[in-house]
Design a protein around this motif. Structure first.
Motif, PDB file in Angstrom:
ATOM      1  N   LYS A 299       0.598  -1.247  -0.269  1.00 52.82           N
ATOM      2  CA  LYS A 299       0.099   0.151   0.189  1.00 52.82           C
ATOM      3  C   LYS A 299       0.610   1.390  -0.509  1.00 52.82           C
ATOM      4  O   LYS A 299       0.906   1.958  -0.748  1.00 52.82           O
ATOM      5  CB  LYS A 299      -0.755  -0.729   1.464  1.00 52.82           C
ATOM      6  CG  LYS A 299      -2.020  -1.115   1.098  1.00 52.82           C
ATOM      7  CD  LYS A 299      -3.014  -0.958   2.285  1.00 52.82           C
ATOM      8  CE  LYS A 299      -4.420  -2.164   2.190  1.00 52.82           C
ATOM      9  NZ  LYS A 299      -4.730  -1.624   3.210  1.00 52.82           N
ATOM     10  N   GLU A 327      -6.993 -11.178   1.342  1.00 52.88           N
ATOM     11  CA  GLU A 327      -7.429  -9.951   1.315  1.00 52.88           C
ATOM     12  C   GLU A 327      -6.844  -8.731   1.315  1.00 52.88           C
ATOM     13  O   GLU A 327      -7.546  -7.805   0.666  1.00 52.88           O
ATOM     14  CB  GLU A 327      -7.904 -10.231   3.403  1.00 52.88           C
ATOM     15  CG  GLU A 327      -9.348  -9.078   3.437  1.00 52.88           C
ATOM     16  CD  GLU A 327      -9.433  -8.606   5.221  1.00 52.88           C
ATOM     17  OE1 GLU A 327      -9.721  -7.837   5.842  1.00 52.88           O
ATOM     18  OE2 GLU A 327      -9.167 -10.244   5.811  1.00 52.88           O
ATOM     19  N   TYR A 328      -5.952  -8.926   1.714  1.00 51.60           N
ATOM     20  CA  TYR A 328      -4.637  -7.586   1.639  1.00 51.60           C
ATOM     21  C   TYR A 328      -4.462  -7.701  -0.199  1.00 51.60           C
ATOM     22  O   TYR A 328      -4.161  -6.002  -0.234  1.00 51.60           O
ATOM     23  CB  TYR A 328      -3.587  -8.327   2.123  1.00 51.60           C
ATOM     24  CG  TYR A 328      -2.316  -6.928   2.198  1.00 51.60           C
ATOM     25  CD1 TYR A 328      -2.603  -6.107   2.979  1.00 51.60           C
ATOM     26  CD2 TYR A 328      -1.559  -6.939   1.288  1.00 51.60           C
ATOM     27  CE1 TYR A 328      -1.314  -4.563   3.400  1.00 51.60           C
ATOM     28  CE2 TYR A 328      -0.431  -5.894   1.073  1.00 51.60           C
ATOM     29  CZ  TYR A 328      -0.593  -5.278   2.089  1.00 51.60           C
ATOM     30  OH  TYR A 328       0.253  -3.330   1.893  1.00 51.60           O
ATOM     31  N   LYS A 330      -6.646  -7.726  -2.181  1.00 44.65           N
ATOM     32  CA  LYS A 330      -7.988  -7.161  -2.649  1.00 44.65           C
ATOM     33  C   LYS A 330      -7.809  -5.343  -2.400  1.00 44.65           C
ATOM     34  O   LYS A 330      -8.499  -4.910  -3.108  1.00 44.65           O
ATOM     35  CB  LYS A 330      -9.657  -7.334  -1.822  1.00 44.65           C
ATOM     36  CG  LYS A 330     -10.183  -6.502  -2.326  1.00 44.65           C
ATOM     37  CD  LYS A 330     -11.484  -7.255  -1.838  1.00 44.65           C
ATOM     38  CE  LYS A 330     -13.233  -7.138  -2.574  1.00 44.65           C
ATOM     39  NZ  LYS A 330     -13.293  -5.755  -2.685  1.00 44.65           N
ATOM     40  N   GLU A 331      -7.328  -5.308  -1.351  1.00 43.76           N
ATOM     41  CA  GLU A 331      -7.108  -3.754  -0.376  1.00 43.76           C
ATOM     42  C   GLU A 331      -6.123  -3.136  -1.940  1.00 43.76           C
ATOM     43  O   GLU A 331      -5.890  -2.358  -1.501  1.00 43.76           O
ATOM     44  CB  GLU A 331      -6.924  -3.811   0.728  1.00 43.76           C
ATOM     45  CG  GLU A 331      -7.763  -4.516   1.791  1.00 43.76           C
ATOM     46  CD  GLU A 331      -7.094  -4.586   2.964  1.00 43.76           C
ATOM     47  OE1 GLU A 331      -5.774  -4.336   3.082  1.00 43.76           O
ATOM     48  OE2 GLU A 331      -8.106  -5.255   4.360  1.00 43.76           O
ATOM     49  N   CYS A 332      -5.360  -3.940  -1.976  1.00 40.40           N
ATOM     50  CA  CYS A 332      -4.059  -3.061  -2.715  1.00 40.40           C
ATOM     51  C   CYS A 332      -4.811  -2.681  -4.274  1.00 40.40           C
ATOM     52  O   CYS A 332      -4.582  -2.291  -4.751  1.00 40.40           O
ATOM     53  CB  CYS A 332      -3.166  -3.779  -3.622  1.00 40.40           C
ATOM     54  SG  CYS A 332      -1.813  -4.494  -1.979  1.00 40.40           S
ATOM     55  N   ASP A 334      -7.930  -2.088  -4.747  1.00 40.09           N
ATOM     56  CA  ASP A 334      -9.316  -1.621  -4.778  1.00 40.09           C
ATOM     57  C   ASP A 334      -8.683   0.097  -4.794  1.00 40.09           C
ATOM     58  O   ASP A 334      -9.055   1.275  -5.223  1.00 40.09           O
ATOM     59  CB  ASP A 334      -9.899  -1.905  -3.689  1.00 40.09           C
ATOM     60  CG  ASP A 334     -11.090  -2.907  -3.509  1.00 40.09           C
ATOM     61  OD1 ASP A 334     -10.930  -3.189  -4.487  1.00 40.09           O
ATOM     62  OD2 ASP A 334     -11.225  -3.128  -3.017  1.00 40.09           O
ATOM     63  N   LEU A 335      -7.284   0.051  -3.923  1.00 41.40           N
ATOM     64  CA  LEU A 335      -6.555   1.659  -3.640  1.00 41.40           C
ATOM     65  C   LEU A 335      -5.913   2.388  -4.698  1.00 41.40           C
ATOM     66  O   LEU A 335      -6.715   3.137  -6.013  1.00 41.40           O
ATOM     67  CB  LEU A 335      -5.297   1.134  -2.461  1.00 41.40           C
ATOM     68  CG  LEU A 335      -4.724   1.948  -3.000  1.00 41.40           C
ATOM     69  CD1 LEU A 335      -5.232   3.639  -1.765  1.00 41.40           C
ATOM     70  CD2 LEU A 335      -3.097   1.928  -1.648  1.00 41.40           C
TER      71      LEU A 335
END
Length: 465
Positions: A299, A327-328, A330-332, A334-335
């Protein structure tokens, strides 16, 4: 020689990092027979290997932590602990360096059932005292379930059958180190510990940031992993690390100085040194060869690249590597979408040697590292690197004492978006600077970090034993 290699959460289940290091290590020692004793998180991964095992791997023994949850308690089990066992149990529950030989005897020789034991009167009495003393304002049920979830996998793995070997070599402390300590107890054979990063320190950093750990128990979880490390530090014949500062930390944590040795990483230099530099095409291409995992701090990398895009419009970021944490990851993804970044490419697992032709320089934004192979490979290919100041990255960039080659990139504090963006901008600005620093990196790897030299050093440990 028949050597048992003990691994946790890496080879042969995942690509990259320690896994690729281990695969090449085994292949480079055809004169030895290797038995793999590997720890995985989920039994669903049994037999699902990312690598075709080399011919000199004769056996593989798999242990999965989630299988601890399938152990059924037996109401008929009765435990009569002597004073030494009670004292050991107290220290074990409180993560205060128990007598592991006593615990090994209880779950190997006496064959105690872990699930029954963690419901026994002896266990509950000691736990109740701990609650009164250290967790008086926490519900007993919360303490019970936390301590049980902490200790059950340990008791499960120390019941494991030890494979036959002439020497046991663990590539981490933690659960893997505990298996090595068990092997020493059962067989009396020599044990070697190799740490690529300081496992207990890495777990501490993860726990501090973790959402799944109740704040009241964070310190207890941290002590738990230091307790596991101590078990193997005390029993290993040799303890190796990748660079001098890591060795100092190992000694601070209890490793005897006379056991400690520094063996730097080595890469297949000849596979990278002739890769041509990327031709000019109007873009500067930056690669991060990393797993999608929180410890790699992807991130911060994305945020830093976003700042770089505010400085120049001709940069592209290629993120090469598999996914450790869905999960991490997907967060990346999405970011990247939320920032509207169009020049971030999640390439996945690729042949780095072939892909390097498309790259001008590399970046590594980890919050913890040992001696990253990706930086060494980048240097061997004459690509400079931007790294965070973790592990021995600064020494790789600037050289250690006696190394007069010069600077092969930029090193900035972890999680420093602006510093990372500025460092990338400097390399983007000047092809001449990239080529000069890249050549310095190549010379450094050629002299200090070649794979055959590393293999000779490990082979000498086996021969010495």
């Amino acid at each position: 020689m028949r050597i048992c290699l003990i691994l946790e959460g890496s080879y042969p289940y995942t690509f990259g990092g320690v896994s690729s290091w281990m695969h090449n290590y085994i292949k480079a020692m055809p004169q030895h027979e290797f038995v793999l004793w590997v720890i995985g998180a989920k039994s669903a991964d049994r037999g699902v290997f990312k690598y075709e095992l080399p011919e000199n791997v004769s056996e593989i023994h798999e242990v999965f932590l989630d299988e601890a949850l399938t152990i059924k308690a037996n109401k008929r089990d009765r435990f009569k602990l002597n004073d030494a066992e009670k004292e050991t149990l107290k220290k074990f529950i409180d993560c205060e360096k128990p007598d592991w030989d006593i615990l090994f005897d209880m779950f190997q020789s006496k064959n105690y059932n872990p699930a029954s034991f963690l419901m026994s009167e002896n266990f509950l009495d000691v736990l109740t005292d701990l609650c009164r003393e250290k967790y008086p304002y926490v519900a007993f049920a919360d303490t019970f379930h936390t301590i049980r979830s902490m200790l059950l996998p340990v008791l499960h793995i120390i019941k494991s059958k030890v494979p036959e070997a002439e020497v046991y070599h663990t590539i981490c402390t933690g659960y893997g180190g505990l298996l090595a300590a068990l092997a020493h107890y059962v067989t009396g054979k020599h044990v070697i510990l190799t740490e690529h990063g300081i496992y207990s320190r890495e777990r501490e950093e993860e726990i501090i940031r973790a959402r799944w750990v109740t704040p009241a128990f964070k310190r207890h979880w941290i002590r738990f992993f230091y307790m596991l490390s101590d078990a193997i530090y005390k029993r290993a014949t040799f303890i190796t690390c990748l660079f001098g500062n890591a060795g100092k930390i190992q000694m601070e944590l209890g490793a005897a100085p006379e056991k400690c040795k520094v063996i730097p990483n080595g890469i297949h230099y000849d596979k990278f040194c002739d890769i041509p530099l990327k031709e000019e095409d109007g873009y500067v291409d930056i690669a991060a060869v990393i797993r999608l995992a929180p410890i790699k701090d992807v991130k911060t990398l994305i945020y830093a690249f976003n700042e770089l895009c505010g400085m120049r419009k001709n940069a592209r970021l290629h993120i090469l590597g598999g996914t450790d944490d869905e999960e991490y990851a997907k967060e990346c993804y999405d970011l990247v979408k939320s920032l509207g970044l169009k020049d971030v490419l999640f390439v996945g697992q690729v042949n780095v040697i072939e892909y390097m032709r498309k790259i001008d320089f590399t970046i590594l934004t980890s919050i913890s590292e040992g001696q990253p192979l990706s930086v060494l490979e980048s240097f061997a290919a004459r690509r400079p690197a931007v790294t965070t100041d973790v592990g021995c990255c600064r020494q790789l960039i600037d050289g250690e004492e006696g190394d007069f080659f010069g600077t092969a990139g930029f090193c900035v504090p972890p999680m420093h978006r602006e510093g990372l963006a500025n460092a990338m901008d400097k390399l983007c600005h000047s092809r001449e600077l990239r080529e000069e620093m890249g050549e310095i990196g190549r010379m450094r790897v050629e002299k200090y970090f070649k794979h055959p030299d590393m293999i000779k050093r490990y082979a000498s440990l086996y021969e010495g034993i």
